[in-house]
Design a protein around this motif. Structure first.
Motif, mmCIF file in Angstrom:
data_model
loop_
_atom_site.group_PDB
_atom_site.id
_atom_site.type_symbol
_atom_site.label_atom_id
_atom_site.label_comp_id
_atom_site.label_asym_id
_atom_site.label_seq_id
_atom_site.Cartn_x
_atom_site.Cartn_y
_atom_site.Cartn_z
ATOM 1 N N LEU A 76 0.834 -1.206 0.000
ATOM 2 C CA LEU A 76 0.000 0.000 0.000
ATOM 3 C C LEU A 76 0.867 1.254 0.000
ATOM 4 O O LEU A 76 0.617 2.194 -0.761
ATOM 5 C CB LEU A 76 -0.926 0.002 1.222
ATOM 6 N N ILE A 77 1.893 1.268 0.853
ATOM 7 C CA ILE A 77 2.759 2.447 0.913
ATOM 8 C C ILE A 77 3.450 2.650 -0.428
ATOM 9 O O ILE A 77 3.544 3.781 -0.931
ATOM 10 C CB ILE A 77 3.809 2.302 2.039
ATOM 11 N N ALA A 79 1.022 4.051 -2.936
ATOM 12 C CA ALA A 79 0.728 5.452 -2.620
ATOM 13 C C ALA A 79 1.923 6.338 -2.969
ATOM 14 O O ALA A 79 1.775 7.399 -3.571
ATOM 15 C CB ALA A 79 0.371 5.590 -1.148
ATOM 16 N N LEU A 80 3.140 5.875 -2.614
ATOM 17 C CA LEU A 80 4.342 6.663 -2.902
ATOM 18 C C LEU A 80 4.519 6.858 -4.400
ATOM 19 O O LEU A 80 4.941 7.911 -4.859
ATOM 20 C CB LEU A 80 5.579 5.951 -2.354
ATOM 21 N N SER A 119 2.219 7.101 -6.573
ATOM 22 C CA SER A 119 1.197 7.911 -7.219
ATOM 23 C C SER A 119 1.312 9.386 -6.867
ATOM 24 O O SER A 119 0.618 10.208 -7.455
ATOM 25 C CB SER A 119 -0.190 7.392 -6.837
ATOM 26 N N ILE A 120 2.169 9.752 -5.917
ATOM 27 C CA ILE A 120 2.208 11.161 -5.521
ATOM 28 C C ILE A 120 3.272 11.919 -6.294
ATOM 29 O O ILE A 120 4.194 11.330 -6.844
ATOM 30 C CB ILE A 120 2.447 11.326 -3.998
ATOM 31 N N ARG A 131 -10.423 2.635 -8.323
ATOM 32 C CA ARG A 131 -9.026 2.501 -7.897
ATOM 33 C C ARG A 131 -8.677 1.132 -7.340
ATOM 34 O O ARG A 131 -7.658 0.561 -7.650
ATOM 35 C CB ARG A 131 -8.724 3.571 -6.849
#
Lengths: 470, 326
Positions: free
Chosen positions: A267-268, A271-272, A274-275, A372
């Motif tokens: 998950l991290i 998320a990382l 996509s930013i 998503r």
């Protein structure tokens, strides 16, 4: 694949499954007999049964592995397609491990393809051969009749062109030089890797091995039954900690920490990835737990989880987590510590995998207006499956060997210090605890761990065959 | 489709339509205008971004928290650490904790041991790894692939299998026992780790990427294999070698079990052992002085952090490829 191969590999499959099941059954029967056996005479055959079963299980797993490796190589098809050396290697290994019919068929197949093999070595095409009407004359290029590409491959002998110019080809004879370069490593590996492996297995079958003098009182199978608490030592010593603490604790850590840390890391990483802003800084922050001293941070966690520590303060609880805690309560800080310290590596691997995924997949998903979570489940995870498999295998192996985290957190094998029962003990902890006083039992535990890790890794490879997209 | 009679069909002349004409396209299914859909998409994207950042920042806080707590606890008084109300910043900053720790905890000795062991085991590993990787990557001889396969297979074996016998081996070399000298202890901690199959594998892959033409060119110039290795291959593989050096150094910094086993005096042990075995107990009260303990922990952690800050690129690259601690 040709028809005889299909039939043979079906026979192989059935045979290996039967072997696996038979091995497990033998282990169970042997274990039941062992637990009811009273005298030494009764125990020995029962222990033999267990050992036989274990050997069968290992053999069948090896056979599964080599058979599938062989099939994968062979399935590449055609005469040019597969590498004969590899197929031969795998088939011989499969033959050794489970007397595979498939392997026999391969060996026959190799003979039938001799013609093809001969053209790889042009030296054999002597003048007589070339003018012989019976033999086809091969030339480089595409043969439309047989629909194959023929290519002349030079053998070692034909490298004269290089040698006459004084340039030694890398393929020529620097035999002894290669071994010279390897010598230091081979000596070290032999002394500190290969010999210890064999020696440890040997020690696990000796009685009362004394490491200082190397003496022992004969060979026995009782070390394994002793650590499992089934039999007692001649002097009446009984071992209950291995079964009651070491195995369940290790198992609990494996089944909890590996999935939890993998999912959080995934998950991290997603998320990382996509930013836009602060990506590098955050990546570095998440990597920090990797560059720490395991013992030092374990001590920090024991301060955080202290009875008067910050966790109890924040959540308004009054739980004893570390010193004097209940076995299962103490698992909470331990699991949190292991997860905390194991995510950086996983994030790093996942991130490098994510950066390799083609953006087109996501654009296609965007056009279909996929939500998503669906993109994550149907695009990201399947495309990341090689990395996930790698992470799962390495972290499963790591989790079976958990040790320093326990030392860092509890400063001993249990929550009540040295004096109390070793209720936080893991398998590796048991090995180190018994290394000096009871070398034979420690060796038996090490072999036990080795077999578990091998079996687990083998199972993971098998399970991943269908799901991993290379 | 009415492609057949194109001549009779009339098309809308798009060129004559201007943006100013305010055409409103609407999608029948959703019953929304394109503008509305765009707006909701934009809003949901912003919400998603905010949520992602919130998630990541929250987890980053959790990751950083132990470090923060370690530092502030090392600066607190013991009464404050054990108070019912925990403070998130020390009321009185106790630099004296560090002074006390450096007096009680023999930091320089452990540090010296660790650095000596790290340097010599790294040098040995580098030498054996370079030679072996060169042989595996560049030279061709009978049995090379078989030896390499055996090497790779040994990576599957858990290290705990080896510890027992290695202990016996090291003892038979006379490096253990009651009359152990400092040199003996160092040898026992260094020599068994002079080889690492994994690093050999890593470096071999790197060596293989170096083009064959360089080797042949060196041959034409009359260079031997040996000078080609040290003059061409090693400089080209420098990033990998740096990664290996740093990872090996970190491994020594973290090693706990083996030094604990093979030394009989705490003077000879490494930093992890010193940290865990030192008591930091307040003699009067009989309780652990967490402030001192944490100050020692900070002292052990900081060098690694400095290493990380300076060599961040190499460490993260090396770990990404290697994935094994130590």
């Amino acid at each position: 694949m040709k028809k005889p191969f299909k039939i043979c590999s079906l026979i192989d499959l059935v045979k290996s499954v039967l072997e696996l099941l038979g091995g497990i059954a033998l282990i169970l029967v042997g274990a039941i007999q062992l637990s009811s056996a009273a005298t030494q005479q009764e125990r020995l055959p029962a222990a033999g049964l267990v050992l036989l079963g274990a050997v069968l299980v290992v053999i069948s797993l090896c056979a599964f592995y080599w058979l599938s490796a062989f099939k994968k190589e062979f399935a590449k098809g055609g005469k040019e397609g597969y590498d004969f050396k590899l197929v031969l290697k795998y088939s011989i290994l499969a033959l050794i491990f489970a007397q595979m019919p498939t392997a026999v068929v391969t060996l026959i197949d190799r003979k039938q393809n001799r013609d093809w093999l001969e053209i790889r070595n042009p030296k054999r095409n002597t003048a007589n051969d070339l003018f012989d009407e019976e033999r086809p004359v091969y030339e480089e290029g595409y043969q439309s009749e047989s629909k194959t590409i023929i290519r002349m491959v030079s053998s070692k002998k034909n490298d004269k062109a290089y040698r006459t110019r004084g340039i030694e080809d890398i393929g020529s004879k620097n035999n002894w030089k290669g071994w010279l370069y390897l010598a230091p490593v081979i000596i070290l590996v032999a002394i500190f890797l290969i010999y210890p492996l064999i020696n440890t297995i040997f020690i696990s079958f000796t009685e009362n091995y004394k490491y200082a003098s190397g003496e022992f009182d004969g060979l026995t199978l009782t070390n394994f039954t002793y650590i499992l608490g089934l039999t007692d030592k001649a002097n009446g010593a009984h071992e209950s900690y291995f079964v009651s603490y070491a195995i369940p604790n290790t198992f609990l850590l494996v089944i909890v920490t590996v999935p939890v840390s993998t999912i959080i890391a995934l998950l991290i990483a997603v998320a990382l990835n996509s930013i836009k802003w602060f990506q590098k800084i955050l990546q570095t922050i998440f990597f920090l737990p990797y560059v720490t001293n395991a013992i030092a941070v374990g001590m920090v966690f024991s301060v955080i989880f202290d009875r008067q520590g910050v966790i109890n303060f924040i959540f308004g609880t009054d739980t004893t987590w570390i010193y004097g805690a209940n076995q299962y309560v103490a698992m909470v800080p331990l699991v949190m510590y292991i997860v905390w310290s194991s995510i950086p590596f996983k994030i790093l691997i996942f991130l490098s995998g994510l950066q390799g995924i083609d953006k087109q997949y996501y654009q296609a998903a965007q056009i279909d207006a996929a939500p998503r979570w669906k993109v994550l489940a149907k695009v990201t995870v399947p495309l990341l499956s090689p990395q996930i498999l790698y992470i799962l295998i390495t972290s499963f192996i790591g989790a079976w060997k958990e040790y320093t985290s326990v030392v860092g957190l509890f400063n001993g094998p249990g929550t009540r210090g040295r004096a109390g029962e070793p209720n936080m003990e893991t398998i590796v902890f048991y090995i180190y605890e018994n290394l000096n006083q009871n070398t034979s039992a420690a060796a038996a535990a090490a072999v036990f761990l080795f077999i578990i890790i091998l079996a687990f890794t083998g199972l993971q490879f098998l399970a991943s065959k269908k799901r991993v997209h290379y | 489709m009415a492609q057949q009679n194109t001549s009779t069909k009339t098309y809308i002349d798009f060129k004559s339509v201007r943006v100013n004409d305010n055409i409103v396209l609407s999608l029948e299914e959703a019953g929304k205008t394109v503008d509305a859909i765009k707006r909701t998409e934009k809003v949901s994207r912003i919400i998603m971004t905010v949520l992602t950042y919130a998630f990541i920042l929250f987890l980053a806080l959790i990751v950083v928290f132990p470090f923060y707590w370690m530092i502030i606890t090392s600066l607190k008084q013991n009464d404050e650490i054990r108070a019912t109300t925990q403070t998130f910043f020390p009321t009185i900053v106790m630099w004296s904790n560090y002074i006390h720790v450096f007096q009680v905890f023999d930091f320089t000795n452990y540090m010296f041991n660790t650095i000596v062991v790290a340097i010599f085991s790294t040098l040995g590993t580098l030498l054996t790894t370079i030679l072996a990787a060169f042989a595996f990557a560049r030279l061709r001889f009978k049995g090379r692939d078989a030896v390499f396969a055996i090497f790779l297979m040994t990576m599957m074996i858990p290290g705990e299998m080896m510890v027992i016998s290695n202990y016996i081996t090291v003892a038979s070399f006379g490096w253990l026992g009651k009359d152990q000298t400092r040199i003996d202890a160092y040898l026992a901690m260094i020599v068994p780790f002079w080889t690492s199959v994994f690093y050999i594998y890593l470096l071999r892959q790197n060596f293989k990427q170096i083009p064959n033409e360089l080797y042949l060119a060196a041959k034409v110039d009359g260079k031997s294999d040996w000078s080609f290795l040290w003059k061409v291959m090693v400089p080209l593989a420098a990033p990998t070698l740096i990664s290996i050096t740093i990872l090996k150094f970190m491994g020594t910094w973290n090693s706990y079990v083996w030094p604990n086993l093979v030394t009989n005096q705490s003077d000879y042990r490494l930093i992890s052992n010193g940290l865990r075995s030192s008591a930091f107990v307040d003699i009067d009260a009989g309780i652990t002085e967490y402030g001192y303990q944490m100050a020692a922990t900070v002292a052990v952690t900081v060098p690694l952090f400095l290493l990380f800050i300076f060599f961040r690129k190499y460490i993260m690259k090396g770990v990404g490829r290697a994935g094994i601690k130590g």
